[in-house]
Write a protein that holds these residues in place. Structure first.
Motif, short mmCIF file in Angstrom:
data_model
loop_
_atom_site.label_atom_id
_atom_site.label_comp_id
_atom_site.label_asym_id
_atom_site.label_seq_id
_atom_site.Cartn_x
_atom_site.Cartn_y
_atom_site.Cartn_z
N PHE A 79 46.13 27.78 54.93
CA PHE A 79 46.60 26.71 55.81
C PHE A 79 46.27 27.07 57.26
O PHE A 79 46.59 28.17 57.72
CB PHE A 79 48.10 26.52 55.68
N THR A 80 45.63 26.16 57.95
CA THR A 80 45.38 26.30 59.38
C THR A 80 46.35 25.39 60.13
O THR A 80 47.15 24.67 59.52
CB THR A 80 43.94 25.89 59.72
N GLY A 81 46.25 25.39 61.45
CA GLY A 81 47.09 24.49 62.24
C GLY A 81 46.88 23.04 61.87
O GLY A 81 47.83 22.25 61.81
N ALA A 121 45.90 31.06 61.13
CA ALA A 121 45.89 30.55 59.75
C ALA A 121 46.78 31.46 58.91
O ALA A 121 47.11 32.59 59.31
CB ALA A 121 44.47 30.54 59.18
N VAL A 122 47.18 30.96 57.75
CA VAL A 122 47.99 31.74 56.84
C VAL A 122 47.44 31.61 55.43
O VAL A 122 47.04 30.52 55.01
CB VAL A 122 49.48 31.33 56.89
N VAL A 123 47.38 32.73 54.71
CA VAL A 123 46.93 32.76 53.32
C VAL A 123 48.15 32.99 52.44
O VAL A 123 48.95 33.89 52.71
CB VAL A 123 45.89 33.86 53.08
N PRO A 275 58.44 28.23 55.25
CA PRO A 275 59.14 27.22 54.44
C PRO A 275 58.30 25.97 54.20
O PRO A 275 58.39 25.35 53.13
CB PRO A 275 60.39 26.89 55.28
N TRP A 276 57.47 25.61 55.17
CA TRP A 276 56.64 24.41 55.01
C TRP A 276 55.66 24.57 53.84
O TRP A 276 55.53 23.70 52.99
CB TRP A 276 55.90 24.13 56.31
N VAL A 277 54.97 25.72 53.82
CA VAL A 277 54.00 25.91 52.74
C VAL A 277 54.71 26.09 51.40
O VAL A 277 54.17 25.71 50.35
CB VAL A 277 53.04 27.09 53.03
N ALA A 278 55.92 26.63 51.41
CA ALA A 278 56.69 26.73 50.16
C ALA A 278 56.98 25.34 49.61
O ALA A 278 56.92 25.12 48.39
CB ALA A 278 57.99 27.49 50.40
N GLN A 280 55.10 22.65 50.19
CA GLN A 280 53.83 22.05 49.76
C GLN A 280 53.38 22.59 48.41
O GLN A 280 52.88 21.85 47.56
CB GLN A 280 52.73 22.30 50.81
N LEU A 281 53.54 23.90 48.20
CA LEU A 281 53.08 24.54 46.97
C LEU A 281 54.09 24.46 45.84
O LEU A 281 53.77 24.76 44.69
CB LEU A 281 52.73 26.01 47.24
N ARG A 282 55.34 24.09 46.18
CA ARG A 282 56.43 24.10 45.20
C ARG A 282 56.55 25.48 44.55
O ARG A 282 56.82 25.62 43.36
CB ARG A 282 56.21 23.02 44.12
N ARG A 283 56.36 26.50 45.36
CA ARG A 283 56.50 27.89 44.92
C ARG A 283 57.28 28.65 45.98
O ARG A 283 57.11 28.42 47.19
CB ARG A 283 55.11 28.55 44.76
N PRO A 284 58.11 29.61 45.59
CA PRO A 284 58.75 30.47 46.59
C PRO A 284 57.69 31.29 47.33
O PRO A 284 56.72 31.77 46.71
CB PRO A 284 59.67 31.37 45.77
N VAL A 285 57.86 31.44 48.63
CA VAL A 285 56.90 32.18 49.46
C VAL A 285 57.67 33.17 50.33
O VAL A 285 58.75 32.86 50.85
CB VAL A 285 56.08 31.23 50.37
N LYS A 286 57.08 34.37 50.47
CA LYS A 286 57.72 35.42 51.27
C LYS A 286 56.70 36.01 52.24
O LYS A 286 55.53 36.20 51.89
CB LYS A 286 58.27 36.52 50.35
N TRP A 287 57.16 36.28 53.45
CA TRP A 287 56.33 36.98 54.45
C TRP A 287 57.15 38.09 55.09
O TRP A 287 58.25 37.84 55.58
CB TRP A 287 55.84 36.02 55.53
N ILE A 288 56.61 39.30 55.04
CA ILE A 288 57.24 40.45 55.69
C ILE A 288 56.28 40.94 56.78
O ILE A 288 55.14 41.33 56.47
CB ILE A 288 57.52 41.59 54.70
N GLU A 289 56.71 40.91 58.00
CA GLU A 289 55.87 41.36 59.11
C GLU A 289 55.60 42.86 59.00
O GLU A 289 56.52 43.65 58.76
CB GLU A 289 56.58 41.06 60.43
N ASP A 290 54.33 43.25 59.18
CA ASP A 290 54.05 44.69 59.20
C ASP A 290 54.17 45.20 60.64
O ASP A 290 54.32 44.43 61.59
CB ASP A 290 52.71 45.02 58.56
N ARG A 291 54.10 46.52 60.79
CA ARG A 291 54.39 47.10 62.10
C ARG A 291 53.36 46.73 63.15
O ARG A 291 53.70 46.50 64.31
CB ARG A 291 54.51 48.63 61.98
#
Length: 786
Positions: A79-81, A121-123, A275-278, A280-291
């Motif tokens: 997903f891009t802007g 963008a986000v993958v 949450p938006w892409v979750a 759209q995909l109807r799937r749980p999505v998680k993002w953990i920021e790395d250092r």
């Protein structure tokens, strides 16, 4: 802790406010049973996200090709802007101003990027590993543009614009005045001027940012887990972005959040995208920021340049203050709270009849700035307290004596400063005892003895310095905070807070307040936090505000619940007008233990009832209460720090020989936890004072993107400290509480800088930039010798 007796002789729980109670949270944290966001058991089909971030400080985005990334096995979407345009609305500034130059801050970049680290963008993939591999395959065609990496560059004549089409690089220009500073400076016997700089740093919490989301297509509810300091603020932002009713979004801060320190009080684009892409995909999505992401994309704070003038008479009495400062706002205005706090914090504990403070908040091509522990106060205190030492030096007066002559006295409260605070109310100090704080700090330091030793050791060639800094901290901010109290059917009191903790010990402190309010043993009280599904309204944990706002809300809600419980007990026991007490989980008469009912029995009458049968007359239906406490205005904590240091002129190494903190946060609810907050804040303050410095080059490229490059103090670098409390309860809330989370941080840079410059005084070296690092010390000595 033994029980106390009522006048009738009944055993009742001991008073809990002021008791040193160990934290309930510590067992699970110390045994590895914490529930941080990445520990939560998500559904098996949960996928993970990785963001593509801008490698440029400033560039146009000409083209994005995601086809290669989409072909990677395990990738569910890219997903891009443009792809998330339906919710691409500007994220509002948390604190704004009528004169603010509005520049949209979008969840993801569209046509241009304005800082290194901005999301492009986000993958979404089956694992983080797959997602990161796919991110590397996204092809973006950038057109690099000139970048701004300092406020000086932003304000320079013919400077390139951070945002094309903007009128200039000034986000906002604000001036505040009290008295007649122009006339005062024109007629003052003495005027001193200096420039001081405090540079960028970050929050550096143990747990980086994290978001997970799941959409239930059956109920239409979006559930979001977010390691945020402000769950309701984040929920409201999502509601506005998605055009969804707020009740269809449940936002939960996990039971454990590994530190917040300000950056997690903001709302970021990643919190909107996941949450938006979750959905759209109807799937749980998680993002953990790395250092590394945290270094380049989490909001920072601290860079300010202050040009300070002070007018004073022959005795050192302050006549006027003028402070014109530049604030690095970064690429966008996420909020003006930091510079607006600085604007009104400069006068500190001193009586100054004429004041001029002036702010230039500048756009730069760096990650946006926001609150970090201290939130604009360390810079203000540095400007004022450094000038106090310069005035003392000019008059050949002891720095402690100069401060004594100018302090607001204990009988002068409430004290009107003449400026406006960031909460929109006149800057009025509610209570305090500044002379006692200074006296107690100097006494514990052994100030006079160290001054005598300093002269002796200087004769031996050792550079010993003594530094002092005083401060006032606006805290307990509105607009309100809420709490609910409910007697559950298991006979336990459940206290629910809207605010989310990040290690402060809410489960302990607010159980103590509830226990005192009800007269009930703490073991029957449980505290839960940070879930918009449990309590409808709230603001969040920031600005040392929760004890002074949520604390009274808990107190009032639990007092109301106690009354409802006692009313029900009176009906059940068929007595009228009796005072009840709690003995364990039983409600009894003070002088008759045999006449009593248990909390569980009470719930069966008032909460459960008999299906279809009328309640007994006088029984309140449902043993649940709520309270929202709205303070009249900010309360003001205060304190004084003092340090003795030794400086090696060859290497610039500074050793702290002794450090003392005097602290006043009003009523101390739990001394053990308050001490922990102050000492933890002091550790952050030592980092700000001596180590932490974020570097960017002229093209706004971050040069410190890991702990290999960035100096963060460990337990070895943080010296022992002696801490004492002066309690001047605030009249603005029923607990008399102020705030304790930032007092250890705020004056530390000024204290250390004053001590180091005092040590270097025989060499004539000046310390005008913080943190005070060895290279800067050696540079100051070299400059003085020239």
């Amino acid at each position: 802790m033994s029980a106390r007796k009522t006048t009738a002789g009944a055993d009742v729980p001991p008073k809990m406010i002021g008791a040193r109670i160990e934290r309930r949270e510590d067992f699970r944290l110390l045994t590895g049973r914490g529930k941080f966001l990445d520990d939560l058991e998500m559904p098996e089909d949960t996928c993970e996200a990785a963001f593509l971030r801008s490698p440029h400080g400033h560039a146009r985005v000409l083209r994005i090709d995601t086809s290669a990334a989409l072909d990677v096995p395990g990738v569910l979407g890219v997903f891009t802007g443009e792809d998330v345009r339906p919710m691409m609305k500007p994220l509002p500034a948390k604190v704004a101003h009528p004169d603010l130059q509005e520049i949209p801050r979008l969840p993801m970049a569209l046509d241009a990027v304005h800082y290194v680290g901005e999301p492009v963008a986000v993958v979404i993939a089956s694992s983080r590993y797959v997602a990161e591999d796919a991110v590397d395959l996204i092809d973006v065609d950038y057109e690099p543009l000139p970048a701004i990496s300092s406020t000086a560059a932003a304000l320079a004549r013919n400077a390139p614009l951070v945002h094309e089409g903007a009128r200039d690089n000034i986000a906002v220009h604000v001036t505040q005045r009290a008295g007649d500073p122009d006339a005062a400076f024109a007629t003052a016997p003495h005027v001193l001027s200096e420039t001081f700089t405090v540079v960028r740093g970050g929050g550096h919490s143990m747990e980086c940012r994290a978001v997970a989301a799941r959409f239930d297509s059956v109920t239409g509810q979006l559930v979001v887990w977010d390691s945020t300091q402000a769950p309701h603020y984040a929920r409201n932002a999502l509601s506005a972005l998605y055009d969804m009713p707020e009740d269809d979004i449940r936002l939960i801060a996990p039971p454990d959040v590994g530190g917040g320190f300000g950056p997690k009080a903001q709302f970021y684009g990643e919190e909107a995208v996941i949450p938006w892409v979750a959905m759209q995909l109807r799937r749980p999505v998680k993002w953990i920021e790395d250092r590394r992401e945290n270094f380049i994309s989490a909001m920072m704070e601290r860079t300010q340049t202050h040009r300070v003038q002070v007018a004073f008479d022959d005795d050192g009495k302050l006549i006027a203050l003028k402070d014109v400062f530049e604030h690095d706002q970064g690429a966008y205005v996420a909020g003006l709270q930091v510079p607006m706090i600085t604007l009104s914090t400069v006068p500190g504990q001193y009586k100054i009849p004429n004041i001029h403070t002036e702010l230039y908040a500048c756009f730069t091509n760096m990650v946006p700035t926001s609150s970090v522990r201290g939130a604009g106060r360390p810079q203000a205190v540095a400007a004022m307290e450094r000038m106090m030492d310069r005035v003392a030096e000019y008059l050949r007066l002891d720095p402690a004596e100069l401060r004594r002559r100018n302090l607001i006295q204990a009988d002068e409260f409430p004290y009107k400063v003449g400026l406006m605070f960031r909460d929109g109310s006149p800057l009025t100090y509610d209570s305090g005892n500044y002379p006692e704080l200074l006296r107690g700090t100097l006494e514990r330091l052994g100030y006079d003895e160290w001054r005598a030793r300093q002269a002796e050791l200087r004769a031996q060639g050792r550079l010993i310095g003594v530094g002092i800094a005083c401060y006032v901290e606006g805290c307990g901010l509105g607009p309100y905070e809420g709490a609910k109290a409910r007697l559950t059917n298991s006979g336990e009191v459940l206290v629910t807070l809207a605010a989310a903790p990040q290690g402060q010990g809410y489960e302990t402190v607010y159980a103590q307040i509830a226990a005192d309010a009800m007269g009930l043993d703490m073991r029957y009280i449980k505290v839960t936090t940070g879930d918009t599904g449990r309590i409808p309204f709230g603001q969040g944990t920031f600005a040392s505000r929760i004890t002074a706002t949520a604390g009274p809300a808990v107190l009032q809600a639990c007092q109301q619940l106690r009354d409802r419980i006692f009313t029900t007990a009176a009906v059940m026991l068929k007595v009228e007008g009796e005072n009840f007490v709690f003995r364990g989980d039983r409600v009894t008469l003070p002088d008759d233990e045999s006449a009593g009912v248990t909390l569980r029995q009470i719930t069966q009458v008032a909460n459960v009832g008999k299906h279809g049968i009328t309640l007994a007359r006088g029984v309140p239906a449902g043993l649940e209460t709520s309270s929202y406490f709205a303070p009249e205005r900010a309360a003001y904590a205060s304190g004084a720090h003092a340090a003795v240091v030794e400086v090696d002129p060859e290497t610039g190494r500074t050793q702290i020989l002794k450090y003392v903190i005097g602290h006043d946060c009003g009523t101390v609810i739990n001394p053990l936890l308050v001490d922990g907050q102050v000492l933890g804040g002091f550790a952050a303050g030592i980092g700000n004072a001596m180590y932490e410095e974020q570097f960017y080059d002229a093209s706004a490229q971050p040069l410190t993107t890991s702990y290999l490059d960035f100096s963060l103090p460990s337990a070895v670098e943080v010296p022992p400290v002696e801490l004492f409390h002066v309690q001047s309860p605030s009249p603005l809330n029923p607990l008399g509480a102020k705030g304790a989370g930032e007092g250890g941080t705020i004056p530390a840079p000024a204290t250390v800088a004053n001590a180091v410059e005092d040590a270097l005084r025989p060499l004539g070296a000046r310390i005008n930039e913080m943190p005070v690092t060895p290279p800067k010390i050696v540079g100051a000595i070299t400059a003085a010798r020239r």
